[in-house]
Write a protein that holds these residues in place. Structure first.
Motif, PDB file in Angstrom:
ATOM      1  N   THR A 255      38.796  52.941  20.441  1.00  0.00           N
ATOM      2  CA  THR A 255      39.836  53.667  21.175  1.00  0.00           C
ATOM      3  C   THR A 255      40.902  52.758  21.752  1.00  0.00           C
ATOM      4  O   THR A 255      41.899  53.239  22.274  1.00  0.00           O
ATOM      5  N   LYS A 256      40.663  51.456  21.692  1.00  0.00           N
ATOM      6  CA  LYS A 256      41.621  50.456  22.202  1.00  0.00           C
ATOM      7  C   LYS A 256      41.874  50.587  23.710  1.00  0.00           C
ATOM      8  O   LYS A 256      42.923  50.211  24.202  1.00  0.00           O
ATOM      9  N   ILE A 257      40.875  51.140  24.439  1.00  0.00           N
ATOM     10  CA  ILE A 257      41.013  51.184  25.895  1.00  0.00           C
ATOM     11  C   ILE A 257      40.589  49.835  26.461  1.00  0.00           C
ATOM     12  O   ILE A 257      39.966  49.014  25.780  1.00  0.00           O
ATOM     13  N   SER A 258      40.898  49.603  27.716  1.00  0.00           N
ATOM     14  CA  SER A 258      40.571  48.317  28.337  1.00  0.00           C
ATOM     15  C   SER A 258      39.064  48.194  28.561  1.00  0.00           C
ATOM     16  O   SER A 258      38.345  49.201  28.602  1.00  0.00           O
ATOM     17  N   LYS A 259      38.610  46.961  28.759  1.00  0.00           N
ATOM     18  CA  LYS A 259      37.193  46.735  29.043  1.00  0.00           C
ATOM     19  C   LYS A 259      36.793  47.473  30.316  1.00  0.00           C
ATOM     20  O   LYS A 259      35.742  48.105  30.376  1.00  0.00           O
ATOM     21  N   TYR A 260      37.638  47.384  31.324  1.00  0.00           N
ATOM     22  CA  TYR A 260      37.344  48.031  32.595  1.00  0.00           C
ATOM     23  C   TYR A 260      37.159  49.534  32.420  1.00  0.00           C
ATOM     24  O   TYR A 260      36.207  50.122  32.928  1.00  0.00           O
ATOM     25  N   GLU A 261      38.077  50.175  31.674  1.00  0.00           N
ATOM     26  CA  GLU A 261      37.985  51.614  31.448  1.00  0.00           C
ATOM     27  C   GLU A 261      36.715  51.976  30.662  1.00  0.00           C
ATOM     28  O   GLU A 261      36.043  52.958  30.981  1.00  0.00           O
ATOM     29  N   ALA A 262      36.393  51.174  29.652  1.00  0.00           N
ATOM     30  CA  ALA A 262      35.207  51.448  28.836  1.00  0.00           C
ATOM     31  C   ALA A 262      33.928  51.274  29.654  1.00  0.00           C
ATOM     32  O   ALA A 262      33.010  52.092  29.559  1.00  0.00           O
ATOM     33  N   ILE A 263      33.863  50.236  30.466  1.00  0.00           N
ATOM     34  CA  ILE A 263      32.700  49.993  31.332  1.00  0.00           C
ATOM     35  C   ILE A 263      32.505  51.170  32.273  1.00  0.00           C
ATOM     36  O   ILE A 263      31.392  51.678  32.452  1.00  0.00           O
ATOM     37  N   LYS A 264      33.602  51.621  32.857  1.00  0.00           N
ATOM     38  CA  LYS A 264      33.550  52.745  33.795  1.00  0.00           C
ATOM     39  C   LYS A 264      33.112  54.031  33.085  1.00  0.00           C
ATOM     40  O   LYS A 264      32.270  54.775  33.592  1.00  0.00           O
ATOM     41  N   LYS A 265      33.663  54.263  31.907  1.00  0.00           N
ATOM     42  CA  LYS A 265      33.351  55.480  31.145  1.00  0.00           C
ATOM     43  C   LYS A 265      31.873  55.538  30.751  1.00  0.00           C
ATOM     44  O   LYS A 265      31.244  56.592  30.791  1.00  0.00           O
ATOM     45  N   VAL A 266      31.296  54.379  30.373  1.00  0.00           N
ATOM     46  CA  VAL A 266      29.889  54.320  29.961  1.00  0.00           C
ATOM     47  C   VAL A 266      28.959  54.350  31.171  1.00  0.00           C
ATOM     48  O   VAL A 266      27.807  54.766  31.064  1.00  0.00           O
ATOM     49  N   GLY A 267      29.460  53.918  32.330  1.00  0.00           N
ATOM     50  CA  GLY A 267      28.628  53.909  33.525  1.00  0.00           C
ATOM     51  C   GLY A 267      27.783  52.651  33.649  1.00  0.00           C
ATOM     52  O   GLY A 267      26.677  52.677  34.190  1.00  0.00           O
ATOM     53  N   LEU A 268      28.314  51.564  33.159  1.00  0.00           N
ATOM     54  CA  LEU A 268      27.618  50.277  33.177  1.00  0.00           C
ATOM     55  C   LEU A 268      28.224  49.405  34.271  1.00  0.00           C
ATOM     56  O   LEU A 268      29.425  49.499  34.549  1.00  0.00           O
ATOM     57  N   SER A 269      27.413  48.547  34.866  1.00  0.00           N
ATOM     58  CA  SER A 269      27.976  47.638  35.864  1.00  0.00           C
ATOM     59  C   SER A 269      28.735  46.524  35.145  1.00  0.00           C
ATOM     60  O   SER A 269      28.361  46.113  34.036  1.00  0.00           O
ATOM     61  N   ARG A 270      29.802  46.064  35.781  1.00  0.00           N
ATOM     62  CA  ARG A 270      30.599  44.993  35.165  1.00  0.00           C
ATOM     63  C   ARG A 270      29.771  43.723  34.991  1.00  0.00           C
ATOM     64  O   ARG A 270      29.879  43.044  33.986  1.00  0.00           O
ATOM     65  N   SER A 271      28.921  43.426  35.963  1.00  0.00           N
ATOM     66  CA  SER A 271      28.121  42.205  35.865  1.00  0.00           C
ATOM     67  C   SER A 271      27.175  42.255  34.665  1.00  0.00           C
ATOM     68  O   SER A 271      26.997  41.260  33.959  1.00  0.00           O
TER      69      SER A 271
END
Length: 157
Positions: free
Chosen positions: A42-58
């Motif tokens: 989808t070419k979304i940002s890493k931050y957006e994808a992390i948030k969408k999946v519900g995963l912690s950034r760390s």
């Protein structure tokens, strides 16, 4: 230098790779894969994808560099052709020309020394989904090359 205890394995940072069914991986690893897929598709940002999946950034940043798909692009197909060839100059070159003329990429060539005038070769070829339907025609052309005694597909993804 310290001595190893009995049963202790020495780890010198050597990389080891395994092929594992994704379904047995922990949820956190599966979620990292989902994030990477979302970013790629989808070419979304890493931050957006992390948030969408519900995963912690760390968690994502801890594992992201260690997880790669077996085939980087789902569009690519890899297969191997096993050949028995008469031991004469130019036969393999003609076969490689046929492969190139069908817009397929040769990944590896393994060739054995000829025995009783017949050499064996295995050519691993990569192609795209779009060209996949041309394989049968290409194999027919290769089988008609003078000096090809046997041709078999021995594996594909």
């Amino acid at each position: 230098m310290g001595r190893r205890k009995k049963g202790e394995i020495k780890d010198e940072g050597k990389k080891e790779y395994y092929i594992v069914d994704k379904r047995i991986l922990p949820t956190s690893i599966q979620n990292v894969i989902k994030v990477n897929d979302l970013i790629q598709e989808t070419k979304i940002s890493k931050y957006e994808a992390i948030k969408k999946v519900g995963l912690s950034r760390s968690t994502y940043y801890k594992y992201k560099d260690y997880i790669k798909p077996f085939f980087e692009s789902g569009q690519e197909k890899v297969f191997s052709i096993h050949l028995a060839l008469v031991d004469e100059p130019g036969i393999l070159a003609r076969i490689l020309d046929v492969i190139a003329n069908h817009n397929m990429n040769v990944l590896t060539i393994m060739q054995n020394i000829a025995i009783d005038g017949v050499g064996r070769a295995t050519i691993t070829v990569q192609t795209t989904e779009n060209v996949l339907r041309q394989i049968e025609g290409m194999l027919e052309i290769i089988s008609e090359v003078e000096g090809v005694k046997e041709l078999r597909i021995i594996g594909s993804n």
